[in-house]
Structures are given as structure tokens and as C-alpha cells.
Design a protein around this motif. Structure first.
Motif, mmCIF file in Angstrom:
data_model
loop_
_atom_site.group_PDB
_atom_site.id
_atom_site.type_symbol
_atom_site.label_atom_id
_atom_site.label_comp_id
_atom_site.label_asym_id
_atom_site.label_seq_id
_atom_site.Cartn_x
_atom_site.Cartn_y
_atom_site.Cartn_z
ATOM 1 N N HIS A 91 28.222 -0.518 -16.525
ATOM 2 C CA HIS A 91 29.490 -1.534 -16.034
ATOM 3 C C HIS A 91 29.872 -1.913 -17.390
ATOM 4 N N PRO A 92 31.533 -1.773 -17.623
ATOM 5 C CA PRO A 92 31.961 -2.181 -18.786
ATOM 6 C C PRO A 92 31.413 -3.560 -19.344
ATOM 7 N N ILE A 93 31.323 -4.527 -18.624
ATOM 8 C CA ILE A 93 30.761 -5.937 -19.040
ATOM 9 C C ILE A 93 29.520 -5.603 -19.510
ATOM 10 N N HIS A 94 28.669 -4.975 -19.037
ATOM 11 C CA HIS A 94 27.141 -4.508 -19.692
ATOM 12 C C HIS A 94 27.504 -3.936 -21.035
ATOM 13 N N ASN A 152 43.542 -3.406 -24.436
ATOM 14 C CA ASN A 152 44.246 -2.326 -23.557
ATOM 15 C C ASN A 152 43.600 -2.219 -22.063
ATOM 16 N N LEU A 153 42.444 -2.332 -22.287
ATOM 17 C CA LEU A 153 41.733 -2.275 -20.563
ATOM 18 C C LEU A 153 41.481 -3.393 -19.694
ATOM 19 N N LEU A 154 40.961 -4.529 -20.501
ATOM 20 C CA LEU A 154 40.590 -5.616 -19.584
ATOM 21 C C LEU A 154 41.816 -6.660 -19.382
ATOM 22 N N PHE A 155 42.572 -6.828 -20.441
ATOM 23 C CA PHE A 155 43.415 -7.806 -20.576
ATOM 24 C C PHE A 155 44.862 -7.444 -19.300
ATOM 25 N N PRO A 156 45.045 -6.227 -19.278
ATOM 26 C CA PRO A 156 46.226 -6.077 -18.273
ATOM 27 C C PRO A 156 45.749 -6.280 -16.849
ATOM 28 N N TYR A 157 44.644 -6.551 -16.362
ATOM 29 C CA TYR A 157 44.115 -7.250 -15.061
ATOM 30 C C TYR A 157 44.425 -8.602 -15.104
ATOM 31 N N PHE A 158 44.085 -9.287 -16.123
ATOM 32 C CA PHE A 158 44.470 -10.435 -16.250
ATOM 33 C C PHE A 158 45.893 -10.892 -15.965
ATOM 34 N N GLU A 159 46.691 -10.053 -16.523
ATOM 35 C CA GLU A 159 48.176 -10.178 -16.405
ATOM 36 C C GLU A 159 48.402 -9.828 -14.870
ATOM 37 N N LYS A 160 48.127 -8.865 -14.412
ATOM 38 C CA LYS A 160 48.220 -8.580 -13.076
ATOM 39 C C LYS A 160 47.742 -9.736 -12.201
ATOM 40 N N TYR A 239 36.052 0.030 -12.275
ATOM 41 C CA TYR A 239 35.760 1.375 -12.608
ATOM 42 C C TYR A 239 36.824 2.296 -13.152
ATOM 43 N N GLN A 240 37.935 1.472 -12.761
ATOM 44 C CA GLN A 240 39.061 1.998 -13.777
ATOM 45 C C GLN A 240 38.857 1.976 -15.270
ATOM 46 N N ILE A 241 38.651 0.532 -15.642
ATOM 47 C CA ILE A 241 38.278 0.344 -16.997
ATOM 48 C C ILE A 241 37.244 1.349 -17.351
ATOM 49 N N TYR A 242 36.138 1.644 -16.835
ATOM 50 C CA TYR A 242 35.186 2.327 -17.077
ATOM 51 C C TYR A 242 35.446 3.834 -17.305
ATOM 52 N N LEU A 243 36.418 4.181 -16.563
ATOM 53 C CA LEU A 243 36.883 5.678 -16.610
ATOM 54 C C LEU A 243 37.775 5.686 -17.813
ATOM 55 N N GLU A 244 38.480 4.674 -18.146
ATOM 56 C CA GLU A 244 39.560 4.712 -19.511
ATOM 57 C C GLU A 244 38.787 4.484 -20.714
ATOM 58 N N SER A 245 37.645 4.071 -20.678
ATOM 59 C CA SER A 245 36.959 3.294 -21.921
ATOM 60 C C SER A 245 36.502 4.539 -23.028
ATOM 61 N N PRO A 246 36.385 5.752 -22.577
ATOM 62 C CA PRO A 246 36.224 6.692 -23.554
ATOM 63 C C PRO A 246 37.350 7.039 -24.315
ATOM 64 N N GLU A 247 38.506 6.823 -23.612
ATOM 65 C CA GLU A 247 39.876 6.981 -24.579
ATOM 66 C C GLU A 247 39.874 6.336 -26.027
ATOM 67 N N ILE A 248 39.100 5.065 -25.941
ATOM 68 C CA ILE A 248 39.113 3.987 -27.152
ATOM 69 C C ILE A 248 37.761 4.240 -27.756
ATOM 70 N N GLY A 249 36.725 4.435 -27.123
ATOM 71 C CA GLY A 249 35.484 4.678 -27.847
ATOM 72 C C GLY A 249 34.703 3.428 -27.696
ATOM 73 N N ASN A 250 33.393 3.301 -28.220
ATOM 74 C CA ASN A 250 32.295 2.255 -28.110
ATOM 75 C C ASN A 250 32.317 1.976 -29.539
ATOM 76 N N CYS A 251 31.944 0.660 -29.659
ATOM 77 C CA CYS A 251 31.337 -0.154 -30.837
ATOM 78 C C CYS A 251 29.997 -0.339 -30.943
ATOM 79 N N TRP A 259 28.136 4.827 -14.254
ATOM 80 C CA TRP A 259 28.239 3.443 -13.410
ATOM 81 C C TRP A 259 29.479 3.955 -12.273
ATOM 82 N N VAL A 260 28.973 3.627 -11.126
ATOM 83 C CA VAL A 260 29.868 3.887 -9.992
ATOM 84 C C VAL A 260 29.571 2.619 -9.278
#
Length: 411
Positions: A91-94, A152-160, A239-251, A259-260
Motif C-alpha cells: 500500500h502506498p502509505i506502507h 504529485n500523487l497524494l496531494f491532488p486527492y486532497f485538492e479533489k 490504487y491509482q497512486i500505487y499504479l502511478e508510483s513507479p513513474e517517480i520511483g522510490n526513496c 498490492w490490490v
């Protein structure tokens, strides 16, 4: 239920009043005691709602950013009681939390070497210890990917969900942390030798500030941002964040599990149903698949913002200069930039809409690369504003071209 809501809002109103007093310079100790009394039955979500309402009521995000460290410190006694949220591996938060653990591990190692330097006599050579600190600071620069993912992935959903204020504040804190790290590393890169006395001073005023900024961000994320995000976003959005995460990469951490979401997977975009016929344009026509591939092969990045300042399209290039994820689609362009540059974006849009200007050109250095950015206005046949097209290109190789190439030669 209404009594509970009213009672909660009353508490938030009192907390807001106390934070305003901090803003006006009241004594922190006195305010702390009063806030602690209010927080006996409050939690992280009250802190988040308080920030949202303060911004809505006119306190600027910049002012909230200045207060952020102060009121977090004041509230820390109660925030410490909040447990770090637990989620399923993958999960993205994990993943964010595992990245935070890696960041914290490095700040702890830096503190160890700071302690070793503090034990040296002022005239002793501290170069070896400072090289270790520099190496760890270089690893901490990977935090940039962690922050960009959140921005770029999490904040847009706060705005929505009409929660744009606190993310703006946190983005500003991200920039502050990035600056601390860059400046601190730069100072060490310019050092060929350093005595313990100088190293101790540098650690006190530069290195400590940088790693404290990292640790503070970890604290704010895990005690306030992540719990609020888990309460706000749906499984499908995660799940959308999970799918998009590889675009930026991990730290500093690679997720070990897929994860599903429990509610099922997102429906992927199916282009086949729209690929019959050709898309007709004034100078020719394309099959949809052809058009998609044309845009993907262009040697520059395109981003289109419509007349309402909403991002509608970006080209799917393989070697983009800046991060682009599908979560920016439908997002106001102002929210896609750090707070310190939003005024420039607004100025360009204002000049384009008024007809004052048709282009805005910039060029910047990103390490050894030269990046050329041009904003073009789009108008219809009547001159009415349709939107803005951003074109970004790495022109490093182009600037190095000399002479001619008239014969076939593959690079």
C-alpha cells in the motif's frame, strides 16, 4: 450527532484562537498549556481541520508554514500518542513509512558522526568523519523522490476533496528541506580539509538543521498527513497512486509486495474501442494509435492547460525532464507548482489571457544539463484564449553541435 459535531468545532475554534495568538507573538509556554488542555480529547484530524480553516479565514499558507514547526512542537505531547498508521505491505502509505524509516536511519547515523566530531580536539583533523556525513547527506537527497511522490500523487486527492491549504504548506516545507540539504552538501563539497573546531560549528549550524528538517517531515507525515489521507482517500484512489508510483520511483526502499485494494482493481483505459476511423485535422489524419505514438516519440515534453487553468494533457515521452503522472489531469495548474513559483505561473496566464504576450521562455541548469522551457498561448481564429502549451526540452546535446553532418551516421 450534531451536538458532537458542534462540540468538535467549538474545540477547533478555541485552538484556532490559540494558534492566532502564536502568530501574533504570544508566549509559547502559556499557549502550550492551554492547547494541551484543549487536546485532551482531540486527535490528528482536529489539527488538520484547524489548518484548513485558518487558511480559509485569511492566514496565508506562508504564515502557516512559519507556524507549522511551532504549533507541531506545542502539540507534540498529544501527537506522540498517535500511532503510526498500519497498512498492508505494498500500500502506498506502507511504502511511504518504509521510506521514512530509511531516511530516519540515515539521520541517526549522521548524529553518530556529529557526536564523534564533538569529541575531537579543536585542532584535530575531522575530514574522515565529515566525509561520512557528506556521504549520508547525499543518500538523504533521495528524499526528493519521496516528496515528489507525495506532491504529485497524494496531494491532488486532497485538492479533489477541497483540502488544498495544508498540502500547500507541506510542499513549502518540502522545498525548505531540499534547500537545507543542497546548501549543506555544497558547503562540504567545497571543503578539502577541515579541523574539528570548524566541523563542530558547521554541524551545529548546517548539518543539524538539515537532518532535523528531515525528521520533522517524517513526524508530521506519520502523525498528521498519513492518518488524514487514510481517512480521506478511497481504496480505488490509493490504487491509482500505487499504479502511478513507479513513474517517480522510490526513496531508499523498494516495495517487496504487490498490492490490490480489497474493493477490486481500477478499470484500465481501453483504447481499442476508439481506434476505428481516423482523427481528422486540417492538414491530415491519424489513427488514434498512430497519434499516441507520435506524441510519445517527440524529443520534447508537452503539457496542455485549458482556458480554465486545468491540466488536460501531457505527452507520454520516455525520457521526461519533469515528473508527469495522470493524477495531474483535471488539476489546477497552480497546484502543480511549488508555492514560491505560483505567482510566476499566474503572471504568464494573466498576460496570455489579456493578449499582452504570446510566449514566455526560460532556460535553467539541472546539473550538467541545460533545460529549455517555453510557454505558448493557444488562440482560436477569433483570437479567443484557448489555453497554454508548455514545451520542455533538454537541449544539452543541441548546444554542443558544431560543424555539419551530411552523411548517414547513427548515434
Amino acid at each position: 450527532m450534531s451536538e458532537i459535531i458542534d462540540n468538535r468545532q467549538q474545540k477547533i475554534e478555541i485552538m484556532k484562537s490559540l494558534v492566532r495568538q502564536l502568530h501574533q507573538g504570544s508566549t509559547e509556554g502559556k499557549i502550550q498549556r492551554q492547547l494541551e488542555t484543549m487536546l485532551d480529547e482531540a486527535d490528528y484530524s482536529d489539527v488538520f481541520v484547524m489548518e484548513v480553516q485558518l487558511i480559509e479565514e485569511g492566514i496565508s499558507p506562508e504564515s502557516i508554514m512559519e507556524l507549522c514547526d511551532t504549533h507541531t512542537r506545542v502539540l507534540s505531547k498529544h501527537l506522540d500518542l498517535q500511532e503510526t498508521p498500519e497498512t498492508t505491505p505494498g500500500h502506498p502509505i506502507h511504502t511511504y513509512i518504509q521510506e521514512n524509516k530509511e531516511l530516519t536511519l540515515r539521520t541517526q547515523k549522521i548524529r553518530y558522526f556529529i557526536d564523534q566530531v564533538s569529541k575531537l580536539e579543536e585542532g584535530e583533523n575531522a575530514l574522515d568523519q565529515m566525509h561520512e556525513i557528506q556521504s549520508l547527506l547525499n543518500e538523504l537527497m533521495d528524499a526528493d523522490k519521496h516528496y515528489r511522490s507525495i506532491e504529485n500523487l497524494l496531494f491532488p486527492y486532497f485538492e479533489k476533496n477541497n483540502i488544498s491549504g495544508p498540502p500547500t504548506v507541506m510542499w513549502g516545507k518540502h522545498d525548505e528541506t531540499r534547500d537545507y540539504l543542497k546548501q549543506t552538501i555544497q558547503g562540504l563539497q567545497e571543503t578539502e580539509q577541515i579541523l574539528a573546531g570548524e566541523a563542530q560549528a558547521y554541524n551545529l549550524f548546517a548539518v543539524s538543521a538539515a537532518i532535523e528538517s528531515i525528521d520533522d517531515m517524517v513526524y508530521k507525515e506519520e502523525k498528521i498527513l498519513f492518518p488524514t489521507a487514510l481517512d480521506t482517500l478511497t481504496e480505488q484512489e490509493w490504487y491509482q497512486i500505487y499504479l502511478e508510483s513507479p513513474e517517480i520511483g522510490n526513496c531508499l526502499y523498494i516495495p517487496e509486495f504487490e498490492w490490490v485494494p480489497e474493493e477490486g482493481t481500477l478499470q484500465q483505459i481501453d483504447l481499442t474501442s476508439t481506434q476505428t476511423g481516423r482523427i481528422q485535422m486540417p492538414t491530415g489524419a491519424f489513427q488514434l494509435e498512430e497519434l499516441i505514438n507520435v506524441f510519445s516519440i517527440l524529443p520534447f515534453d508537452l503539457t496542455f492547460v485549458d482556458k480554465d487553468d486545468t491540466v488536460r494533457y501531457f505527452s507520454p515521452g520516455k525520457n521526461r525532464v519533469f515528473d508527469r503522472t495522470r493524477t495531474i489531469l483535471g488539476r489546477k495548474v497552480q497546484y502543480c507548482h511549488p508555492p514560491k513559483s505560483v505567482h510566476i505561473v499566474n503572471q504568464i496566464l494573466e498576460d496570455f489571457k489579456s493578449g499582452k504576450e504570446d510566449q514566455a521562455k526560460f532556460w535553467i541548469n539541472m546539473g550538467p544539463r541545460t533545460i529549455y522551457i517555453v510557454y505558448y498561448v493557444l488562440r482560436d481564429d477569433k483570437g479567443e484564449y484557448l489555453g497554454t502549451l508548455e514545451v520542455t526540452q533538454d537541449i544539452t546535446g543541441i548546444r554542443e553541435i558544431e560543424g555539419e553532418r551530411r552523411l548517414l551516421e547513427y548515434d
